[in-house]
Design a protein around this motif. Structure first.
Motif, mmCIF file in Angstrom:
data_model
loop_
_atom_site.group_PDB
_atom_site.id
_atom_site.type_symbol
_atom_site.label_atom_id
_atom_site.label_comp_id
_atom_site.label_asym_id
_atom_site.label_seq_id
_atom_site.Cartn_x
_atom_site.Cartn_y
_atom_site.Cartn_z
ATOM 1 N N UNK A 46 0.851 -1.340 -0.019
ATOM 2 C CA UNK A 46 -0.036 -0.143 -0.101
ATOM 3 C C UNK A 46 1.009 1.180 0.053
ATOM 4 N N UNK A 47 1.816 1.137 0.782
ATOM 5 C CA UNK A 47 2.774 2.410 1.017
ATOM 6 C C UNK A 47 3.415 2.487 -0.351
ATOM 7 N N UNK A 48 3.988 1.597 -0.937
ATOM 8 C CA UNK A 48 4.651 1.653 -2.246
ATOM 9 C C UNK A 48 3.619 2.434 -3.454
ATOM 10 N N UNK A 49 2.347 1.972 -3.424
ATOM 11 C CA UNK A 49 1.543 2.533 -4.316
ATOM 12 C C UNK A 49 1.223 3.992 -4.004
ATOM 13 N N UNK A 50 1.242 4.383 -2.739
ATOM 14 C CA UNK A 50 1.062 5.860 -2.357
ATOM 15 C C UNK A 50 2.437 6.817 -2.699
ATOM 16 N N UNK A 51 3.639 5.892 -2.449
ATOM 17 C CA UNK A 51 4.778 6.611 -2.837
ATOM 18 C C UNK A 51 4.860 6.804 -4.582
ATOM 19 N N UNK A 52 4.309 5.952 -5.235
ATOM 20 C CA UNK A 52 4.313 6.286 -6.605
ATOM 21 C C UNK A 52 3.525 7.479 -6.969
ATOM 22 N N UNK A 53 2.294 7.308 -6.302
ATOM 23 C CA UNK A 53 1.449 8.810 -6.629
ATOM 24 C C UNK A 53 2.032 9.993 -6.305
ATOM 25 N N UNK A 54 3.084 9.952 -5.204
ATOM 26 C CA UNK A 54 3.660 11.178 -4.496
ATOM 27 C C UNK A 54 4.917 11.728 -5.692
ATOM 28 N N UNK A 55 5.357 10.793 -6.743
ATOM 29 C CA UNK A 55 6.626 11.123 -7.438
ATOM 30 C C UNK A 55 6.801 12.306 -8.059
ATOM 31 N N UNK A 56 5.596 12.887 -8.682
ATOM 32 C CA UNK A 56 5.545 14.221 -9.357
ATOM 33 C C UNK A 56 5.836 15.454 -8.485
ATOM 34 N N UNK A 57 5.659 15.354 -7.207
ATOM 35 C CA UNK A 57 5.819 16.257 -6.374
ATOM 36 C C UNK A 57 7.228 16.313 -5.523
ATOM 37 N N UNK A 58 7.921 15.330 -5.735
ATOM 38 C CA UNK A 58 9.492 15.254 -5.275
ATOM 39 C C UNK A 58 10.248 16.304 -6.005
ATOM 40 N N UNK A 59 11.180 16.929 -5.457
ATOM 41 C CA UNK A 59 12.177 17.627 -6.003
ATOM 42 C C UNK A 59 13.197 16.742 -6.678
ATOM 43 N N UNK A 60 13.732 17.221 -7.892
ATOM 44 C CA UNK A 60 14.711 16.390 -8.868
ATOM 45 C C UNK A 60 16.043 15.882 -7.948
ATOM 46 N N UNK A 61 16.364 16.647 -6.859
ATOM 47 C CA UNK A 61 17.561 16.252 -6.132
ATOM 48 C C UNK A 61 17.243 14.621 -5.442
ATOM 49 N N UNK A 62 16.035 14.433 -5.131
ATOM 50 C CA UNK A 62 15.770 13.479 -4.443
ATOM 51 C C UNK A 62 15.953 11.992 -5.036
ATOM 52 N N UNK A 63 16.032 12.090 -6.221
ATOM 53 C CA UNK A 63 16.701 10.915 -6.973
ATOM 54 C C UNK A 63 17.871 10.002 -6.445
ATOM 55 N N UNK A 64 18.767 11.114 -5.933
ATOM 56 C CA UNK A 64 19.846 10.263 -5.166
ATOM 57 C C UNK A 64 19.531 9.555 -3.768
ATOM 58 N N UNK A 65 18.520 10.119 -3.180
ATOM 59 C CA UNK A 65 18.054 9.280 -1.972
ATOM 60 C C UNK A 65 17.316 8.252 -2.224
ATOM 61 N N UNK A 66 16.326 8.294 -3.359
ATOM 62 C CA UNK A 66 15.596 7.302 -3.856
ATOM 63 C C UNK A 66 16.526 5.994 -4.121
ATOM 64 N N UNK A 67 17.492 6.386 -4.897
ATOM 65 C CA UNK A 67 18.537 4.949 -5.324
ATOM 66 C C UNK A 67 19.580 4.801 -4.226
ATOM 67 N N UNK A 68 19.319 5.224 -2.893
ATOM 68 C CA UNK A 68 20.124 4.849 -1.908
ATOM 69 C C UNK A 68 21.712 5.538 -2.162
ATOM 70 N N UNK A 69 21.837 6.457 -2.753
ATOM 71 C CA UNK A 69 23.034 7.223 -3.084
ATOM 72 C C UNK A 69 24.043 6.447 -3.852
ATOM 73 N N UNK A 70 23.507 5.501 -4.670
ATOM 74 C CA UNK A 70 24.285 4.842 -5.633
ATOM 75 C C UNK A 70 24.893 5.620 -6.688
#
Length: 260
Positions: free
Chosen positions: A150-174
């Motif tokens: 359920x939380x994954x589905x909610x996270x996917x709905x939220x993606x358009x509202x995150x700043x572009x820089x959060x891509x680093x956090x979303x991929x675990x700083x890889x």
């Protein structure tokens, strides 16, 4: 990142996890001296307090006065507001000069920084040899298979509202650039994976979501991702409002030193 967390500063303090004490012990064991540490983007001081257990003085800085207003006092921690207008030389002066900082920590914040500018400053400030920069983030909370679906589905709905820089956090700083020599705690492209256990009521989980920049941004744009229906579905899967769950935040760390 200016202003990203100002409005939810108090909620951020209540909802965010503290970091395990062994993290600070393993970092302190790798620095040659323990005189001065700098906690950058300190927020409410969660990391600064842990660092202070191992270093004589911690300078904890943030560009958000709202976050610092909720900072937790400690006799060895000095909180300083550092507006974006501060120059690199002013930051060096604040730390007492170059080559003086034994440990620099950045908890859940480095992805907001101007990385080339910050890394240049860090290399000026770190003690050589023996100084270490450590950055970490977390990007997921493990509760249960049903809840996380359920939380994954909610996270996917939220993606358009995150700043572009959060891509680093979303991929675990890889994908985070990290031009420092490894000290055995992750390296560029391959961060160290860590867990943060925490006991949490459902209310705490909701505060965690509300303190996230993506959910706050959605609300400011008139989009309520946490409708009554969504909250009820999450609460039911959690096990009710009075259920205390042991959750696990999945964390990732990079730590390195400067080679001359």
């Amino acid at each position: 990142m200016a202003g990203q967390f100002d409005k939810q500063a108090e909620t951020y303090l209540q909802a965010r996890p503290t970091y395990p004490g062994e993290w600070y012990s393993m970092l302190a064991a790798r620095t040659s001296h323990h005189s001065l540490a700098w906690d950058v983007g300190t927020g409410n001081g969660q990391a600064a307090l842990g660092v202070a257990e191992h270093y004589e003085q911690v300078i904890a800085t943030d560009i958000s006065e709202a976050q610092l207003s909720f900072a937790m006092p400690h006799p060895r921690v000095r909180y300083v507001h550092t507006p974006e207008s501060m120059s690199e030389d002013e930051m060096v002066a604040l730390m007492g000069g170059e080559n003086r900082v034994d440990l620099i920590t950045v908890a859940i914040a480095v992805h907001w920084f101007d990385l080339p500018k910050f890394y240049k400053l860090a290399k000026r400030l770190l003690r050589k040899p023996g100084g270490i920069l450590a950055v970490w983030t977390y990007n997921n909370m493990i509760v249960s298979p049903e809840f996380n679906t359920i939380s994954k589905r909610l996270h996917e709905k939220s993606l358009p509202f995150w700043h572009a820089n959060t891509k680093y956090a979303f991929d675990g700083y890889r994908s985070l650039p990290f031009p420092f020599e490894s000290v055995g705690l992750g390296h560029e492209g391959e961060p160290l994976q860590l867990d943060i256990p925490k006991e949490l009521l459902f209310e705490g989980y909701l505060k965690f979501l509300k303190s996230s920049s993506g959910f706050a941004s959605a609300k400011e744009q008139g989009v309520d991702l946490l409708s009554e229906e969504v909250i009820k579905e999450l609460e039911s899967s959690w096990g009710g409002p009075n259920k205390v769950r042991t959750v696990t935040y999945k964390a990732f760390m990079l730590a390195g030193t400067v080679t001359e």
